[in-house]
Motif scaffolding. Structure first.
Motif, PDB file in Angstrom:
ATOM      1  N   GLU A 121       0.837  -1.202   0.000  1.00  0.00           N
ATOM      2  CA  GLU A 121       0.000   0.000   0.000  1.00  0.00           C
ATOM      3  C   GLU A 121       0.874   1.255   0.000  1.00  0.00           C
ATOM      4  O   GLU A 121       0.541   2.254  -0.646  1.00  0.00           O
ATOM      5  CB  GLU A 121      -0.931   0.018   1.213  1.00  0.00           C
ATOM      6  CG  GLU A 121      -1.908   1.172   1.161  1.00  0.00           C
ATOM      7  CD  GLU A 121      -2.960   1.118   2.252  1.00  0.00           C
ATOM      8  OE1 GLU A 121      -3.319   2.200   2.759  1.00  0.00           O
ATOM      9  OE2 GLU A 121      -3.423   0.020   2.591  1.00  0.00           O
ATOM     10  N   ALA A 122       2.009   1.185   0.683  1.00  0.00           N
ATOM     11  CA  ALA A 122       2.920   2.329   0.703  1.00  0.00           C
ATOM     12  C   ALA A 122       3.466   2.613  -0.698  1.00  0.00           C
ATOM     13  O   ALA A 122       3.589   3.778  -1.096  1.00  0.00           O
ATOM     14  CB  ALA A 122       4.065   2.079   1.683  1.00  0.00           C
ATOM     15  N   ASP A 144       3.247   6.051  -5.611  1.00  0.00           N
ATOM     16  CA  ASP A 144       2.924   6.246  -7.027  1.00  0.00           C
ATOM     17  C   ASP A 144       1.852   7.309  -7.218  1.00  0.00           C
ATOM     18  O   ASP A 144       1.949   8.158  -8.104  1.00  0.00           O
ATOM     19  CB  ASP A 144       2.472   4.929  -7.668  1.00  0.00           C
ATOM     20  CG  ASP A 144       3.596   3.919  -7.798  1.00  0.00           C
ATOM     21  OD1 ASP A 144       4.786   4.318  -7.732  1.00  0.00           O
ATOM     22  OD2 ASP A 144       3.290   2.720  -7.971  1.00  0.00           O
ATOM     23  N   VAL A 145       0.825   7.267  -6.382  1.00  0.00           N
ATOM     24  CA  VAL A 145      -0.267   8.238  -6.500  1.00  0.00           C
ATOM     25  C   VAL A 145       0.221   9.637  -6.149  1.00  0.00           C
ATOM     26  O   VAL A 145      -0.068  10.602  -6.860  1.00  0.00           O
ATOM     27  CB  VAL A 145      -1.470   7.826  -5.615  1.00  0.00           C
ATOM     28  CG1 VAL A 145      -2.518   8.923  -5.555  1.00  0.00           C
ATOM     29  CG2 VAL A 145      -2.088   6.528  -6.137  1.00  0.00           C
ATOM     30  N   LEU A 146       0.972   9.758  -5.073  1.00  0.00           N
ATOM     31  CA  LEU A 146       1.510  11.065  -4.697  1.00  0.00           C
ATOM     32  C   LEU A 146       2.422  11.618  -5.791  1.00  0.00           C
ATOM     33  O   LEU A 146       2.354  12.804  -6.121  1.00  0.00           O
ATOM     34  CB  LEU A 146       2.276  10.976  -3.371  1.00  0.00           C
ATOM     35  CG  LEU A 146       1.437  10.924  -2.102  1.00  0.00           C
ATOM     36  CD1 LEU A 146       2.308  10.545  -0.905  1.00  0.00           C
ATOM     37  CD2 LEU A 146       0.732  12.242  -1.857  1.00  0.00           C
ATOM     38  N   SER A 147       3.259  10.768  -6.380  1.00  0.00           N
ATOM     39  CA  SER A 147       4.148  11.204  -7.463  1.00  0.00           C
ATOM     40  C   SER A 147       3.352  11.753  -8.635  1.00  0.00           C
ATOM     41  O   SER A 147       3.690  12.801  -9.192  1.00  0.00           O
ATOM     42  CB  SER A 147       5.010  10.034  -7.964  1.00  0.00           C
ATOM     43  OG  SER A 147       5.867   9.588  -6.961  1.00  0.00           O
ATOM     44  N   ALA A 148       2.295  11.042  -8.994  1.00  0.00           N
ATOM     45  CA  ALA A 148       1.466  11.478 -10.125  1.00  0.00           C
ATOM     46  C   ALA A 148       0.758  12.793  -9.812  1.00  0.00           C
ATOM     47  O   ALA A 148       0.686  13.688 -10.660  1.00  0.00           O
ATOM     48  CB  ALA A 148       0.452  10.397 -10.477  1.00  0.00           C
ATOM     49  N   LEU A 149       0.242  12.934  -8.597  1.00  0.00           N
ATOM     50  CA  LEU A 149      -0.436  14.170  -8.209  1.00  0.00           C
ATOM     51  C   LEU A 149       0.529  15.354  -8.219  1.00  0.00           C
ATOM     52  O   LEU A 149       0.192  16.440  -8.716  1.00  0.00           O
ATOM     53  CB  LEU A 149      -1.060  14.029  -6.817  1.00  0.00           C
ATOM     54  CG  LEU A 149      -2.290  13.144  -6.714  1.00  0.00           C
ATOM     55  CD1 LEU A 149      -2.654  12.914  -5.247  1.00  0.00           C
ATOM     56  CD2 LEU A 149      -3.459  13.744  -7.474  1.00  0.00           C
ATOM     57  N   ILE A 150       1.708  15.157  -7.680  1.00  0.00           N
ATOM     58  CA  ILE A 150       2.708  16.221  -7.638  1.00  0.00           C
ATOM     59  C   ILE A 150       3.113  16.612  -9.050  1.00  0.00           C
ATOM     60  O   ILE A 150       3.179  17.799  -9.385  1.00  0.00           O
ATOM     61  CB  ILE A 150       3.928  15.795  -6.789  1.00  0.00           C
ATOM     62  CG1 ILE A 150       3.545  15.737  -5.312  1.00  0.00           C
ATOM     63  CG2 ILE A 150       5.105  16.745  -7.011  1.00  0.00           C
ATOM     64  CD1 ILE A 150       4.568  15.052  -4.429  1.00  0.00           C
ATOM     65  N   THR A 189      15.641   2.397 -11.509  1.00  0.00           N
ATOM     66  CA  THR A 189      14.606   1.879 -10.620  1.00  0.00           C
ATOM     67  C   THR A 189      14.420   2.885  -9.485  1.00  0.00           C
ATOM     68  O   THR A 189      15.268   3.762  -9.269  1.00  0.00           O
ATOM     69  CB  THR A 189      15.012   0.522 -10.016  1.00  0.00           C
ATOM     70  OG1 THR A 189      16.155   0.721  -9.165  1.00  0.00           O
ATOM     71  CG2 THR A 189      15.320  -0.505 -11.104  1.00  0.00           C
ATOM     72  N   MET A 190      13.346   2.748  -8.740  1.00  0.00           N
ATOM     73  CA  MET A 190      13.124   3.635  -7.598  1.00  0.00           C
ATOM     74  C   MET A 190      14.239   3.474  -6.564  1.00  0.00           C
ATOM     75  O   MET A 190      14.644   4.436  -5.940  1.00  0.00           O
ATOM     76  CB  MET A 190      11.757   3.373  -6.957  1.00  0.00           C
ATOM     77  CG  MET A 190      10.604   3.863  -7.796  1.00  0.00           C
ATOM     78  SD  MET A 190      10.753   5.606  -8.288  1.00  0.00           S
ATOM     79  CE  MET A 190      10.815   6.419  -6.720  1.00  0.00           C
ATOM     80  N   GLU A 191      14.744   2.260  -6.425  1.00  0.00           N
ATOM     81  CA  GLU A 191      15.841   2.027  -5.491  1.00  0.00           C
ATOM     82  C   GLU A 191      17.089   2.793  -5.937  1.00  0.00           C
ATOM     83  O   GLU A 191      17.782   3.400  -5.125  1.00  0.00           O
ATOM     84  CB  GLU A 191      16.148   0.534  -5.404  1.00  0.00           C
ATOM     85  CG  GLU A 191      17.263   0.207  -4.436  1.00  0.00           C
ATOM     86  CD  GLU A 191      17.540  -1.285  -4.346  1.00  0.00           C
ATOM     87  OE1 GLU A 191      18.597  -1.627  -3.796  1.00  0.00           O
ATOM     88  OE2 GLU A 191      16.723  -2.084  -4.813  1.00  0.00           O
ATOM     89  N   LEU A 236      13.419  11.131 -11.881  1.00  0.00           N
ATOM     90  CA  LEU A 236      12.212  10.402 -12.264  1.00  0.00           C
ATOM     91  C   LEU A 236      11.850  10.716 -13.704  1.00  0.00           C
ATOM     92  O   LEU A 236      11.940  11.857 -14.128  1.00  0.00           O
ATOM     93  CB  LEU A 236      11.048  10.788 -11.341  1.00  0.00           C
ATOM     94  CG  LEU A 236      11.262  10.474  -9.852  1.00  0.00           C
ATOM     95  CD1 LEU A 236      10.108  11.030  -9.040  1.00  0.00           C
ATOM     96  CD2 LEU A 236      11.405   8.981  -9.639  1.00  0.00           C
ATOM     97  N   PRO A 237      11.416   9.694 -14.443  1.00  0.00           N
ATOM     98  CA  PRO A 237      11.021   9.969 -15.832  1.00  0.00           C
ATOM     99  C   PRO A 237       9.763  10.811 -15.864  1.00  0.00           C
ATOM    100  O   PRO A 237       8.943  10.767 -14.938  1.00  0.00           O
ATOM    101  CB  PRO A 237      10.779   8.581 -16.413  1.00  0.00           C
ATOM    102  CG  PRO A 237      10.466   7.724 -15.228  1.00  0.00           C
ATOM    103  CD  PRO A 237      11.240   8.310 -14.080  1.00  0.00           C
ATOM    104  N   PRO A 238       9.581  11.593 -16.914  1.00  0.00           N
ATOM    105  CA  PRO A 238       8.358  12.400 -17.028  1.00  0.00           C
ATOM    106  C   PRO A 238       7.134  11.497 -17.025  1.00  0.00           C
ATOM    107  O   PRO A 238       7.155  10.402 -17.585  1.00  0.00           O
ATOM    108  CB  PRO A 238       8.514  13.103 -18.374  1.00  0.00           C
ATOM    109  CG  PRO A 238       9.959  13.013 -18.709  1.00  0.00           C
ATOM    110  CD  PRO A 238      10.481  11.782 -18.037  1.00  0.00           C
ATOM    111  N   VAL A 239       6.089  11.950 -16.367  1.00  0.00           N
ATOM    112  CA  VAL A 239       4.831  11.215 -16.289  1.00  0.00           C
ATOM    113  C   VAL A 239       3.835  11.899 -17.223  1.00  0.00           C
ATOM    114  O   VAL A 239       3.660  13.104 -17.155  1.00  0.00           O
ATOM    115  CB  VAL A 239       4.272  11.201 -14.849  1.00  0.00           C
ATOM    116  CG1 VAL A 239       2.928  10.503 -14.799  1.00  0.00           C
ATOM    117  CG2 VAL A 239       5.263  10.550 -13.916  1.00  0.00           C
TER     118      VAL A 239
END
Length: 125
Positions: A32-33, A38-44, A99-101, A118-121
């Protein structure tokens, strides 16, 4: 999952504070984390594009190469950080994405802003 739309600068500041913890302690995939990250990244990303649009965001590899040039680091230094010469080569030659790591590692070790790695979303407006 405590998520809300980002409509104001205060919301944006809140989201940045919420996501910061994931750069220190990367969530395991499928949790869930991780979904929250992922959701926070997309919103930002969506908020930033609407309010501070940059025509052409920097490519993460370009960011790494610029940082390496500015700080006298070599591909061997990147390989030591990532744990593999072939992995460093694949990333620098754009055959493999970070990777995120790896983003987290570069952020912690070299202090490169994680958002620059981070790659462009793509978000439809």
């Amino acid at each position: 999952m405590d998520i809300r739309p980002i409509k104001t600068e205060a919301d944006y500041d809140w989201a940045l504070q919420e996501i910061a913890v994931y750069f220190e302690h990367e969530p395991a995939e499928g949790t869930e984390a991780a979904a929250r990250f992922d959701v926070l990244s997309a919103l930002i990303e969506y908020y930033e594009r609407r309010h501070w649009s940059i025509d052409s965001p920097a490519d993460p590899v370009d960011v790494i190469q610029f940082f390496m040039e500015q700080n006298g680091f070599t591909q061997a230094d990147l390989a030591r950080l990532l744990g593999s010469r072939s992995r460093a080569s694949e990333i620098l030659n754009r055959r493999r994405r970070l990777t995120m790591e790896q983003v987290s590692m570069l952020h912690r070790s070299w202090k490169i802003p994680a958002q620059a790695l981070l790659p462009p979303v793509s978000v439809a407006a």
